[in-house]
Scaffold this active site. Structure first.
Site, PDB file in Angstrom:
ATOM      1  CB  THR A  32      -1.045   0.023   1.321  1.00  0.00           C
ATOM      2  OG1 THR A  32      -1.855  -1.055   1.109  1.00  0.00           O
ATOM      3  CG2 THR A  32      -1.716   1.289   1.521  1.00  0.00           C
ATOM      4  N   GLY A  33       0.492   2.308  -0.771  1.00  0.00           N
ATOM      5  CA  GLY A  33       1.069   3.676  -0.674  1.00  0.00           C
ATOM      6  C   GLY A  33       1.423   4.437  -2.075  1.00  0.00           C
ATOM      7  CG  ASP A  56       4.177  -2.490   1.417  1.00  0.00           C
ATOM      8  OD1 ASP A  56       3.761  -1.464   0.804  1.00  0.00           O
ATOM      9  OD2 ASP A  56       3.587  -2.886   2.258  1.00  0.00           O
ATOM     10  N   GLY A  57       6.261  -0.776  -0.115  1.00  0.00           N
ATOM     11  CA  GLY A  57       7.087   0.394   0.193  1.00  0.00           C
ATOM     12  C   GLY A  57       7.494   0.489   1.775  1.00  0.00           C
ATOM     13  CB  ALA A  58       9.836   1.015   3.841  1.00  0.00           C
ATOM     14  N   GLY A  89       3.566   1.825   7.915  1.00  0.00           N
ATOM     15  CA  GLY A  89       2.356   2.011   8.414  1.00  0.00           C
ATOM     16  C   GLY A  89       1.811   3.663   8.127  1.00  0.00           C
ATOM     17  N   GLY A  90       2.785   4.577   7.334  1.00  0.00           N
ATOM     18  CA  GLY A  90       2.098   5.817   7.199  1.00  0.00           C
ATOM     19  C   GLY A  90       0.865   5.739   6.640  1.00  0.00           C
ATOM     20  N   GLY A  91       0.369   4.830   5.793  1.00  0.00           N
ATOM     21  CA  GLY A  91      -0.792   4.701   5.116  1.00  0.00           C
ATOM     22  C   GLY A  91      -1.798   4.010   5.984  1.00  0.00           C
ATOM     23  CD  GLU A 115       1.590  -1.663   4.590  1.00  0.00           C
ATOM     24  OE1 GLU A 115       2.120  -1.311   5.779  1.00  0.00           O
ATOM     25  OE2 GLU A 115       1.366  -0.966   3.906  1.00  0.00           O
TER      26      GLU A 115
HETATM   27  C1  5RP Z   1       1.474   2.063   4.168  1.00  0.00           C
HETATM   28  C2  5RP Z   1       2.571   1.844   4.389  1.00  0.00           C
HETATM   29  C3  5RP Z   1       3.615   2.414   2.961  1.00  0.00           C
HETATM   30  O1  5RP Z   1       4.336   1.354   2.467  1.00  0.00           O
HETATM   31  C4  5RP Z   1       4.582   3.548   3.613  1.00  0.00           C
HETATM   32  O2  5RP Z   1       3.761   4.750   4.151  1.00  0.00           O
HETATM   33  C5  5RP Z   1       5.317   4.217   2.477  1.00  0.00           C
HETATM   34  O3  5RP Z   1       4.198   4.970   1.492  1.00  0.00           O
HETATM   35  P1  5RP Z   1       4.689   5.779   0.429  1.00  0.00           P
HETATM   36  O4  5RP Z   1       5.294   4.833  -0.696  1.00  0.00           O
HETATM   37  O5  5RP Z   1       3.328   6.704   0.024  1.00  0.00           O
HETATM   38  O6  5RP Z   1       5.825   6.587   0.802  1.00  0.00           O
HETATM   39  O7  5RP Z   1       3.492   1.231   5.107  1.00  0.00           O
HETATM   40  O8  5RP Z   1       0.883   1.749   5.464  1.00  0.00           O
END
Ligand code: 5RP
Length: 225
Positions: A28-29, A81-83, A95-97, A103
């Site tokens: 997600t993100g 996934d991203g971070a 978890g920013g999103g 996840e």
């Molecule tokens: C969502 C997440 C995302 O992977 C994380 O917040 C990175 O988001 P972005 O790619 O928008 O910088 O953990 O819960």
């Protein structure tokens, strides 16, 4: 190169890990949105995806992919996934999103975790980004007090004056002021607070591969055993 171009560069490279007929885990993100767009653009021949959020599921379905429940998928070969932050040891804050719990579940069920990120996410020590913690609503205040005892400054995540509600119907506490020198230990400690559903430290099960994009190209960093 702007940040979006870097996210796209990392996302493109992640396609190398996607095998025909596989069921893959998708995070997600904004970075993952580039990965989903690449899956669609290249018409990747995956069997299905297991997604970590309603938002990603909607994008995948709109792109023509089957999105199935983890319960119907068995073990997944990869999770992409991203971070929000990632170290050289491939421990992360995520978890920013607000999707951290799903996840963590999809990551745990996957053989290989491929993290895609731009260079702004690379840190030596985790903790500048506020650590997200998903809590059962009735436990918010209790969990916040326990986090203060650990040295953190928790803040209830709000958007436009309303509590952010996760896809699981829970709330998020964002914890600032923590210099996380032992992420595995802290992840374990926070997990033991009653009312915590999941915390945003991904250290016990970190990434296996980091595709880190900078203006010099995309560096592939592997977890060292
Ligand atoms: C969502 C997440 C995302 O992977 C994380 O917040 C990175 O988001 P972005 O790619 O928008 O910088 O953990 O819960």
């Amino acid at each position: 190169m702007d940040q979006n171009a870097l996210k796209l560069a990392a996302a493109k490279l992640a396609l190398d890990y996607v095998e025909d007929s596989a069921i893959i885990g998708v995070g997600t993100g904004s970075t993952i949105n580039f990965f989903i767009a690449e899956l669609i653009r290249t018409q990747a021949r995956i069997k299905a995806a297991v997604s970590s959020s309603v938002a990603s599921s909607d994008l995948l379905r709109a792109g023509g992919f089957d999105v199935i429940e983890l319960n119907d998928a068995g073990p997944l070969s990869i999770y992409v996934d991203g971070a929000d932050e990632i170290t050289r040891d491939l421990a992360m804050i995520k978890g920013g999103g607000a999707a951290l719990t799903r996840e963590k579940i999809v990551a745990a069920a996957s053989e290989k975790f491929i993290c895609i990120a731009d260079e702004s996410k690379r840190v030596d020590v985790l903790g500048k980004f506020a650590l997200p913690i998903e809590v059962i609503p009735m436990a918010r205040s209790f969990v916040a007090r326990e986090l203060v005892k650990l040295g953190g400054h928790p803040e209830w995540r709000m958007r436009e004056g309303k509590a952010v509600v996760t896809d699981n119907g829970n709330w998020i506490l964002d914890v600032r002021g923590m210099t996380i020198t032992n992420p595995v230990e802290l992840e374990t400690t926070i997990n033991q607070i009653a009312g915590v559903v999941a915390n945003g430290l991904f250290a016990r099960r970190g990434a296996d591969v980091l595709l880190l994009a900078s203006k010099n190209g995309v560096e592939c960093i592997l977890r060292t055993p």
